[in-house]
Scaffold this motif. Structure first.
Motif, PDB file in Angstrom:
ATOM      1  N   HIS A 154      20.367  45.385  64.873  1.00  0.00           N
ATOM      2  CA  HIS A 154      19.246  44.446  64.956  1.00  0.00           C
ATOM      3  C   HIS A 154      19.524  43.354  65.991  1.00  0.00           C
ATOM      4  O   HIS A 154      18.616  42.934  66.720  1.00  0.00           O
ATOM      5  CB  HIS A 154      18.977  43.819  63.590  1.00  0.00           C
ATOM      6  CG  HIS A 154      18.327  44.740  62.610  1.00  0.00           C
ATOM      7  ND1 HIS A 154      17.084  45.303  62.825  1.00  0.00           N
ATOM      8  CD2 HIS A 154      18.743  45.214  61.401  1.00  0.00           C
ATOM      9  CE1 HIS A 154      16.758  46.076  61.798  1.00  0.00           C
ATOM     10  NE2 HIS A 154      17.744  46.040  60.926  1.00  0.00           N
ATOM     11  N   CYS A 182      17.358  42.365  69.248  1.00  0.00           N
ATOM     12  CA  CYS A 182      16.926  40.980  69.503  1.00  0.00           C
ATOM     13  C   CYS A 182      17.195  40.577  70.952  1.00  0.00           C
ATOM     14  O   CYS A 182      16.333  40.001  71.624  1.00  0.00           O
ATOM     15  CB  CYS A 182      17.656  40.013  68.573  1.00  0.00           C
ATOM     16  SG  CYS A 182      17.051  39.980  66.878  1.00  0.00           S
ATOM     17  N   LEU A 200       7.362  40.324  56.437  1.00  0.00           N
ATOM     18  CA  LEU A 200       7.838  41.429  57.268  1.00  0.00           C
ATOM     19  C   LEU A 200       6.929  42.649  57.170  1.00  0.00           C
ATOM     20  O   LEU A 200       6.674  43.323  58.173  1.00  0.00           O
ATOM     21  CB  LEU A 200       9.267  41.809  56.871  1.00  0.00           C
ATOM     22  CG  LEU A 200      10.390  40.987  57.513  1.00  0.00           C
ATOM     23  CD1 LEU A 200      11.731  41.383  56.932  1.00  0.00           C
ATOM     24  CD2 LEU A 200      10.399  41.171  59.027  1.00  0.00           C
ATOM     25  N   THR A 249      12.508  33.148  57.645  1.00  0.00           N
ATOM     26  CA  THR A 249      13.703  32.996  58.475  1.00  0.00           C
ATOM     27  C   THR A 249      14.348  31.632  58.254  1.00  0.00           C
ATOM     28  O   THR A 249      15.576  31.522  58.131  1.00  0.00           O
ATOM     29  CB  THR A 249      13.350  33.171  59.965  1.00  0.00           C
ATOM     30  OG1 THR A 249      12.727  34.447  60.155  1.00  0.00           O
ATOM     31  CG2 THR A 249      14.593  33.084  60.830  1.00  0.00           C
ATOM     32  N   ARG A 302      24.600  40.792  53.133  1.00  0.00           N
ATOM     33  CA  ARG A 302      24.887  41.816  52.130  1.00  0.00           C
ATOM     34  C   ARG A 302      26.353  41.747  51.717  1.00  0.00           C
ATOM     35  O   ARG A 302      27.226  41.503  52.555  1.00  0.00           O
ATOM     36  CB  ARG A 302      24.559  43.210  52.678  1.00  0.00           C
ATOM     37  CG  ARG A 302      23.070  43.444  52.881  1.00  0.00           C
ATOM     38  CD  ARG A 302      22.801  44.841  53.394  1.00  0.00           C
ATOM     39  NE  ARG A 302      21.386  45.027  53.698  1.00  0.00           N
ATOM     40  CZ  ARG A 302      20.879  46.127  54.248  1.00  0.00           C
ATOM     41  NH1 ARG A 302      21.680  47.148  54.549  1.00  0.00           N
ATOM     42  NH2 ARG A 302      19.583  46.212  54.496  1.00  0.00           N
ATOM     43  N   ASN A 349      19.441  38.922  57.187  1.00  0.00           N
ATOM     44  CA  ASN A 349      19.499  39.495  55.837  1.00  0.00           C
ATOM     45  C   ASN A 349      20.637  40.504  55.705  1.00  0.00           C
ATOM     46  O   ASN A 349      21.328  40.548  54.677  1.00  0.00           O
ATOM     47  CB  ASN A 349      18.163  40.160  55.493  1.00  0.00           C
ATOM     48  CG  ASN A 349      17.045  39.154  55.281  1.00  0.00           C
ATOM     49  OD1 ASN A 349      17.297  37.985  54.981  1.00  0.00           O
ATOM     50  ND2 ASN A 349      15.808  39.589  55.444  1.00  0.00           N
ATOM     51  N   CYS A 350      20.837  41.312  56.733  1.00  0.00           N
ATOM     52  CA  CYS A 350      21.911  42.318  56.686  1.00  0.00           C
ATOM     53  C   CYS A 350      23.287  41.664  56.635  1.00  0.00           C
ATOM     54  O   CYS A 350      24.196  42.149  55.952  1.00  0.00           O
ATOM     55  CB  CYS A 350      21.821  43.243  57.900  1.00  0.00           C
ATOM     56  SG  CYS A 350      20.444  44.406  57.851  1.00  0.00           S
ATOM     57  N   HIS A 387      15.842  40.515  60.013  1.00  0.00           N
ATOM     58  CA  HIS A 387      16.598  41.655  59.487  1.00  0.00           C
ATOM     59  C   HIS A 387      18.103  41.437  59.685  1.00  0.00           C
ATOM     60  O   HIS A 387      18.905  41.723  58.786  1.00  0.00           O
ATOM     61  CB  HIS A 387      16.178  42.946  60.188  1.00  0.00           C
ATOM     62  CG  HIS A 387      14.962  43.588  59.604  1.00  0.00           C
ATOM     63  ND1 HIS A 387      14.834  43.861  58.253  1.00  0.00           N
ATOM     64  CD2 HIS A 387      13.810  44.036  60.186  1.00  0.00           C
ATOM     65  CE1 HIS A 387      13.665  44.437  58.026  1.00  0.00           C
ATOM     66  NE2 HIS A 387      13.031  44.552  59.174  1.00  0.00           N
ATOM     67  N   ALA A 437      23.352  45.146  61.012  1.00  0.00           N
ATOM     68  CA  ALA A 437      23.048  43.841  61.611  1.00  0.00           C
ATOM     69  C   ALA A 437      23.291  43.866  63.116  1.00  0.00           C
ATOM     70  O   ALA A 437      22.514  43.297  63.892  1.00  0.00           O
ATOM     71  CB  ALA A 437      23.893  42.751  60.954  1.00  0.00           C
ATOM     72  N   LYS A 497      11.092  39.893  64.019  1.00  0.00           N
ATOM     73  CA  LYS A 497      11.358  40.849  62.942  1.00  0.00           C
ATOM     74  C   LYS A 497      12.842  41.216  62.889  1.00  0.00           C
ATOM     75  O   LYS A 497      13.470  41.169  61.820  1.00  0.00           O
ATOM     76  CB  LYS A 497      10.510  42.102  63.174  1.00  0.00           C
ATOM     77  CG  LYS A 497      10.682  43.186  62.130  1.00  0.00           C
ATOM     78  CD  LYS A 497       9.846  44.409  62.470  1.00  0.00           C
ATOM     79  CE  LYS A 497      10.448  45.163  63.640  1.00  0.00           C
ATOM     80  NZ  LYS A 497       9.780  46.470  63.873  1.00  0.00           N
ATOM     81  N   HIS A 498      13.415  41.554  64.023  1.00  0.00           N
ATOM     82  CA  HIS A 498      14.817  41.980  64.052  1.00  0.00           C
ATOM     83  C   HIS A 498      15.764  40.820  63.742  1.00  0.00           C
ATOM     84  O   HIS A 498      16.831  41.034  63.148  1.00  0.00           O
ATOM     85  CB  HIS A 498      15.159  42.587  65.414  1.00  0.00           C
ATOM     86  CG  HIS A 498      14.568  43.945  65.630  1.00  0.00           C
ATOM     87  ND1 HIS A 498      14.868  45.026  64.820  1.00  0.00           N
ATOM     88  CD2 HIS A 498      13.675  44.406  66.553  1.00  0.00           C
ATOM     89  CE1 HIS A 498      14.207  46.092  65.239  1.00  0.00           C
ATOM     90  NE2 HIS A 498      13.476  45.741  66.281  1.00  0.00           N
ATOM     91  N   ASN A 515       5.010  44.148  60.321  1.00  0.00           N
ATOM     92  CA  ASN A 515       5.158  45.556  60.708  1.00  0.00           C
ATOM     93  C   ASN A 515       3.798  46.210  60.934  1.00  0.00           C
ATOM     94  O   ASN A 515       3.617  46.994  61.875  1.00  0.00           O
ATOM     95  CB  ASN A 515       5.921  46.326  59.625  1.00  0.00           C
ATOM     96  CG  ASN A 515       7.411  46.069  59.674  1.00  0.00           C
ATOM     97  OD1 ASN A 515       7.954  45.739  60.720  1.00  0.00           O
ATOM     98  ND2 ASN A 515       8.082  46.210  58.541  1.00  0.00           N
TER      99      ASN A 515
END
Length: 325
Positions: free
Chosen positions: A207, A211, A129, A92, A195, A191-192, A188, A204, A184-185, A133
């Motif tokens: 997520h 969060c 991740l 992160t 894109r 990262n989303c 994510h 995103a 985790k979210h 998970n």
């Protein structure tokens, strides 16, 4: 020379190895499984406060990487929960540094993007991740076992509990799950948002919603985590960097003072756990606004959005994402 003026003169340990050898960050943290779980939750909470403080412009070396478990995650490979969480924290941090560096919205003298030669690009962090998970699934099974009928309990007899006190098992599972899921979210979502051509913005937002929901659960867990703490006053708890009010194990802001690029000499004050959560709620709402904004608006709409967005006084990470949007 005044010791405060030399970052290398005042430190608890001469090196990270010395701190480890002294037992400063034991693995496992305790032979008592209940204490071990409590301590890991405290580490998670303190890391959240460290990360938020870093986002506010302080040094990475004095905040997130003041944790030996984050600096040397390979030491915790036998402790899946702590190991995977620290790996995801590192991933992160790398994602946040990347977006701020690319956006160039920070001042040159800001400490935010400086990594001070820290072990910042571990290839193993990318697997964090997946590991987290797996840990989440295990804890979910443990939580289901807590609520299960006797028949189900017999089926899950081989499932080892988190800790030794069955009356606390369900609450500990819930406290861990909300922290794991937020972490985790959040990664994510970051990262989303990176894109290309906005392909990940809709995902995103999902997520980000998760969060915010998990942060509510994190706040709710504080009452349980403080049950065995003798409070010296509400203010002391409110200023704590953990939900429980306890001091976390394995943190020392002076650990990185002898790096080739010295860290700032003066000690910093971390945000409290509660203020860190408030910061993340605000950040997540700002990121959600960015994701919801149309990618092909006219100039007038862009100006109107930017003016409205700035009124919320977004912090550096949110501004960086807007710049790259």
């Amino acid at each position: 020379m005044d010791p405060k003026m030399d970052s290398g003169m005042v430190s608890t340990f001469y090196s990270i190895d010395e701190a480890i050898e002294s037992g400063f960050a034991p693995v496992p943290i305790s032979s008592d499984s209940t204490v071990n779980v409590q301590s890991i939750i405290d580490i998670m909470d303190h890391l959240l406060a460290c990360e938020a403080t870093w986002h506010m412009g302080h040094s990475l070396a004095q905040t997130v990487f003041s944790c030996i478990y984050v600096l040397r995650p390979e030491r915790t490979s036998s402790q899946a929960l702590l190991h995977s969480y620290c790996r995801v924290i590192r991933a992160t941090c790398r994602a946040v540094v990347s977006v701020v560096s690319d956006a160039r919205t920070n001042e040159e003298e800001d400490l935010f993007t400086m990594t001070y030669g820290l072990p910042f690009s571990g290839e193993e962090d990318a697997k964090g991740l997946l590991l987290l998970n797996a840990v989440e699934e295990t804890i979910c099974r443990q939580l289901r076992a807590c609520k299960a009928t006797r028949r189900r309990m017999l089926e899950d007899a081989e499932l080892e509990p988190l800790q030794s006190n069955p009356h606390l098992e369900e609450s500990f599972c819930k406290s861990l799950l909300c922290r794991i899921r937020f972490r985790k979210h959040f990664l994510h979502a970051l990262n989303c948002m990176r894109r290309p051509q906005g392909r990940g913005l809709e995902l995103a937002r999902k997520h980000i919603g998760y969060c915010i929901s998990e942060l509510d659960s994190v706040l709710d867990s504080a009452e349980f985590l403080r049950l065995d703490i003798v409070e010296n006053g509400v203010n002391e708890i409110e200023e704590s960097t953990t939900a429980s009010g306890r001091s976390p194990i394995g943190f020392d802001p002076t650990l990185n003072k002898r790096l080739s690029a010295p860290t700032p000499p003066r000690a910093i004050k971390l945000l409290s756990w509660k203020k860190a959560i408030d910061y993340y709620v605000k950040l997540l709402h700002n990121l959600d606004q960015i994701c919801a904004f149309s990618l092909e608006p006219d100039l007038e709409a862009v100006l109107e959005f930017v003016i409205k967005f700035q009124k919320s006084r977004p912090d550096l990470v949110a501004r960086a994402h807007l710049q790259l949007h």
